[in-house]
Scaffold this active site. Structure first.
Site, PDB file in Angstrom:
ATOM      1  N   ASN A  27      32.037 -19.352  64.265  1.00  0.00           N
ATOM      2  CA  ASN A  27      32.712 -20.204  63.293  1.00  0.00           C
ATOM      3  C   ASN A  27      32.064 -20.068  61.913  1.00  0.00           C
ATOM      4  OD1 ASN A  27      30.296 -21.603  63.990  1.00  0.00           O
ATOM      5  ND2 ASN A  27      31.184 -23.479  63.169  1.00  0.00           N
ATOM      6  N   CYS A  78      30.010 -21.827  60.136  1.00  0.00           N
ATOM      7  CA  CYS A  78      28.581 -22.108  59.938  1.00  0.00           C
ATOM      8  C   CYS A  78      27.724 -21.490  61.034  1.00  0.00           C
ATOM      9  CB  CYS A  78      28.339 -23.611  59.842  1.00  0.00           C
ATOM     10  SG  CYS A  78      29.168 -24.365  58.436  1.00  0.00           S
ATOM     11  N   GLU A 112      27.256 -21.817  64.175  1.00  0.00           N
ATOM     12  CA  GLU A 112      26.642 -22.533  65.297  1.00  0.00           C
ATOM     13  C   GLU A 112      27.573 -22.708  66.487  1.00  0.00           C
ATOM     14  OE1 GLU A 112      28.920 -25.945  63.552  1.00  0.00           O
ATOM     15  OE2 GLU A 112      28.098 -24.040  62.883  1.00  0.00           O
ATOM     16  N   GLY A 129      37.303 -25.720  59.138  1.00  0.00           N
ATOM     17  CA  GLY A 129      36.715 -24.450  58.726  1.00  0.00           C
ATOM     18  C   GLY A 129      37.098 -23.379  59.729  1.00  0.00           C
TER      19      GLY A 129
END
Length: 760
Positions: A445, A447, A449, A256
């Site tokens: 990033n 997500c 975190e 990702g």
């Protein structure tokens, strides 16, 4: 009445025997307090003359699953075993063991087949002797196969177990032992098998959950092991297309991506002195969008990219409309995930109801000689205030004043409509950055975190052989991070938590040494920072197990995650003693005796002061192996395999049904039968209360948390509630906010898409 005949897999027929079927049911429900009568009745009604046994097995599994309720949740576990028995049946044919399932696990034989057929790389046989592999085979515990509920084993089979042709050929314990052998491959031979056993047991017994790239790719040839990547685009054609190529390379191998575009000039800016030449960031975002769709994640799903833009950028208003349904479709990008990067100064101006200045970064570079995208804190405030003043006196060519509060409302409106943009609080990110001596964090990033310093790759034009001119790339850094999550639902003591943290840090640090990062700048980042992310899942289960409702958990959670931080930091220091520090250690906060931004004195009143004192002493003596150590991902997928609730948020629902093309799957938390009243649904909680719990965790996490906010419109939620929650998060030091979900009046909730790499 004629006896019913059933058709076996080999085409032969035999008499239907309900007693034989009952034995299968008894095996599946062993250890559970379940009444078999309803299941027997379903099966008696289903089986007709000439029904195929394969169809009977499938119907038996789904019938058991359909009996799942909050009063009888173990039916989903029985259904998981029945699904597993189907796999065993297939595997007994593949491995030619007949009906003797006890002989399914012959690891040396399987390993030879997997390596010779190209399913596995040959690394295990290259590193370990036949005698070591034989000894490691003794670690396998087939009973660990029986712990999965239906959703868990189904996902494991569909996504993670290796196939050969169109058949599954790998069993769960084959997978976990292979991963453990590979994770520990570089350890000293005299301790290696002991470490393999430790890692295997914690993976197989669901104490530690690996992120998808590790779980899926570690034993496969040429598989990427890293979950998270962040790159940054510079304001020139070489950099723009270079970054797009980076994104395609990362997506190809299942990663990702986060990409910051704040350096790129705005729409209407000058190019080579010519006014109104630039198309701004949106056309480039659309190319990124199409790249993510075109280069999919190993054929399993399209690539996933979050693009971030700073709040001062002149294109921010168009950026906020990227995924909304209204407006010019040529300005849309429906497959990317927008993220706004917000400085403290903006939030202060929102509070004071002041104007906010939007500027063009290329004009700031040209006129002021500063890269505003790289500034934060006092440096940013100083430049911004100068720009603010100059704009008021007409000294800027490209600028716009907007209401700060109205701009935040536009963010909120987009979040309610689309779930995005994500929010990254830039000053908070960089204040807590242990490597602020070596760069800047520009965004997060996918997500939200994980984050660290990144730099755009620079290009120089060089003449070769006196004729050909080429662009030479250098100096770039792309954030890379490997992730695991500790399953708190299965942690029962401080001693166990410390041991699991120790193993988790070792696993991730080991992975850095043998992963092949898809891009050079990622490999350089690994050497420089050795960033890892030990996370957590199953917090709601952990609390319910201890009779702690989520809305009364803040103090307990604070204590739990202080220990979590202590144990993980201690483990990384121990690795530094053995193997050395990360490349950029000198000058970092760690080298200055700072842990999580605090000095030793700040821990004097802690219950764990004695342990912290030892950690500070060891840090001064040995340094630390990893520059960033903890990060809490959404782990939505892998929590299904782990049989626990996702991440550290409250549960979505005490009982829910997931609808798929092949049917409905009922599910509920693991301890719901005995702890019903201690599970609290997120939809019924104030999100400011959730933010308070997150803030208690956040102060012990050195990177971030995927914080998903949920607003239940049936509870008379107003815009002010969302505004207050965002303000509260900023003031309490939250670094990032992930998805925003809304529960509609009809009870529905918008589906959310996630990167498997992080969420898994």
């Amino acid at each position: 009445m004629l006896e019913k005949q059933v058709v076996k897999r080999d085409g032969k027929t035999e008499k239907f025997d309900l007693g034989k079927l009952r034995k299968v049911m008894e095996r599946a429900t062993k250890g559970f307090d379940l009444d078999l009568k309803p299941l027997e009745e379903k099966m008696a009604d289903f089986v007709k003359d000439q029904t195929q046994t394969s169809e009977i097995a499938k119907y038996l599994t789904m019938s058991a699953l359909s009996l799942t309720t909050v009063n009888d949740p173990d039916w989903k576990n029985a259904a998981g075993r029945l699904k597993l028995f189907e796999l065993y049946k297939q595997m007994s044919e593949t491995r030619q063991t007949g009906k003797d399932y006890d002989k399914l696990y012959d690891y040396p034989k399987f390993l030879k087949f997997a390596e010779e057929s190209g399913i596995y790389s040959k690394r295990i046989s290259e590193v370990y002797s036949e005698e070591e592999i034989k000894l490691a085979t003794g670690f396998i515990e087939p009973k660990f196969d029986l712990v999965y509920d239906y959703a868990g084993i189904n996902l494991l089979i569909k996504r993670y177990l290796c196939e050969y042709g169109d058949r599954i050929v790998e069993l769960p314990q084959d997978m976990f032992l292979s991963i453990a052998l590979l994770i520990e491959q570089n350890a000293d031979k005299d301790v290696r098998l002991g470490l393999v056993k430790d890692t295997y047991e914690k993976l197989a017994n669901r104490k530690i959950s690996l992120a998808t790239p590790l779980l899926m790719n570690l034993r496969r040839p040429n598989g990427n092991l890293s979950s998270c990547f962040i790159t940054v685009m510079d304001d020139n054609r070489d950099s723009i297309f270079y970054v797009i190529d980076q994104i395609s390379a990362i997506s190809k191998f299942g990663g990702g991506v986060g990409c910051n575009l704040s350096r790129v000039r705005c729409k209407g800016a000058r190019i080579r002195g010519i006014k109104n030449s630039s198309g701004g960031v949106i056309p480039w975002i659309r190319i990124i969008n199409d790249t993510a769709v075109a280069v999919n994640q190993q054929g399993k799903r399209k690539g996933a990219v979050t693009v971030s833009l700073d709040m001062w950028h002149l294109d921010i208003e168009d950026f906020l409309e990227l995924r909304t349904e209204n407006g010019d479709q040529r300005m849309k990008a429906y497959d990317i995930f927008p993220q706004v990067v917000i400085p403290d100064l903006f939030m202060k101006k929102v509070e004071n109801n002041e104007k906010w200045l939007l500027v063009d970064p290329s004009e700031v570079r040209r006129v002021y000689g500063k890269e505003i995208a790289d500034l934060w804190g006092e440096e940013f405030d100083k430049l911004y205030n100068q720009l603010y003043l100059d704009a008021q006196f007409g000294k800027l060519e490209m600028f716009k004043f907007v209401s700060a509060k109205e701009l935040l409302k536009r963010v909120m409106k987009s979040q309610v409509e689309t779930g995005m943009p994500y929010i990254a609080f830039k000053d908070t990110l960089n204040r807590m950055n242990p490597n602020k001596h070596d760069g800047v964090i520009v965004g997060t990033n996918l997500c939200t975190e994980s984050h660290s310093n990144v730099r755009p790759t620079q290009f120089e034009k060089k003449r070769l052989d006196g004729e050909n001119i080429v662009s030479v790339a250098h100096g770039g850094l792309v954030h890379v991070c490997n992730l695991v999550s500790i399953n708190l639902a299965n942690v029962d003591s401080d001693e166990e938590l410390e041991s699991i943290c120790d193993t988790s840090v070792r696993i991730l640090d080991n992975a850095i040494d043998f992963t092949e990062v898809p891009i050079l700048e990622g490999s350089l980042h690994n050497k420089r920072y050795r960033t890892i992310g030990v996370g957590a899942m199953g917090l709601a289960d952990h609390l319910a197990k201890r009779n702690i409702p989520y809305n009364a958990s803040a103090d307990y959670v604070d204590d739990l995650f202080e220990k979590f931080a202590l144990y993980n930091i201690k483990a990384s220091i121990a690795l530094a003693k053995e193997k050395g520090t990360f490349g950029a250690y000198e000058g970092s906060d760690w080298s200055k005796g700072l842990i999580l931004g605090r000095r030793q004195l700040m821990y004097a009143n802690s219950k764990y002061a004695k342990q912290w004192n030892q950690v500070f002493a060891d840090l001064a003596k040995y340094g630390i192996r990893n520059s960033q150590i903890t990060a809490i991902a959404p782990n939505t997928s892998s929590s299904l395999i782990q049989g626990c609730t996702a991440s550290v948020l409250p549960i979505y629902s005490k009982f829910f049904v997931e609808n798929h093309s092949k049917g409905s799957v009922p599910n509920c938390p693991p301890f719901i039968k005995d702890k019903f009243w201690f599970y609290q649904e997120n939809r019924n909680l104030s999100q400011q209360l959730v933010v308070e719990v997150m803030s208690r965790i956040n102060k012990w996490i050195d990177t971030g948390i995927s914080i998903e906010l949920m607003y239940n419109l049936n509870r008379n939620i107003k815009a002010r509630d969302i505004y207050d929650t965002i303000m509260d998060a900023w003031k309490k030091g939250i670094k990032t906010l992930y998805y925003t979900r809304t529960i509609q009046k009809d009870g529905s909730s918008a589906e959310k898409e996630e990167c498997i790499s992080c969420a898994g």
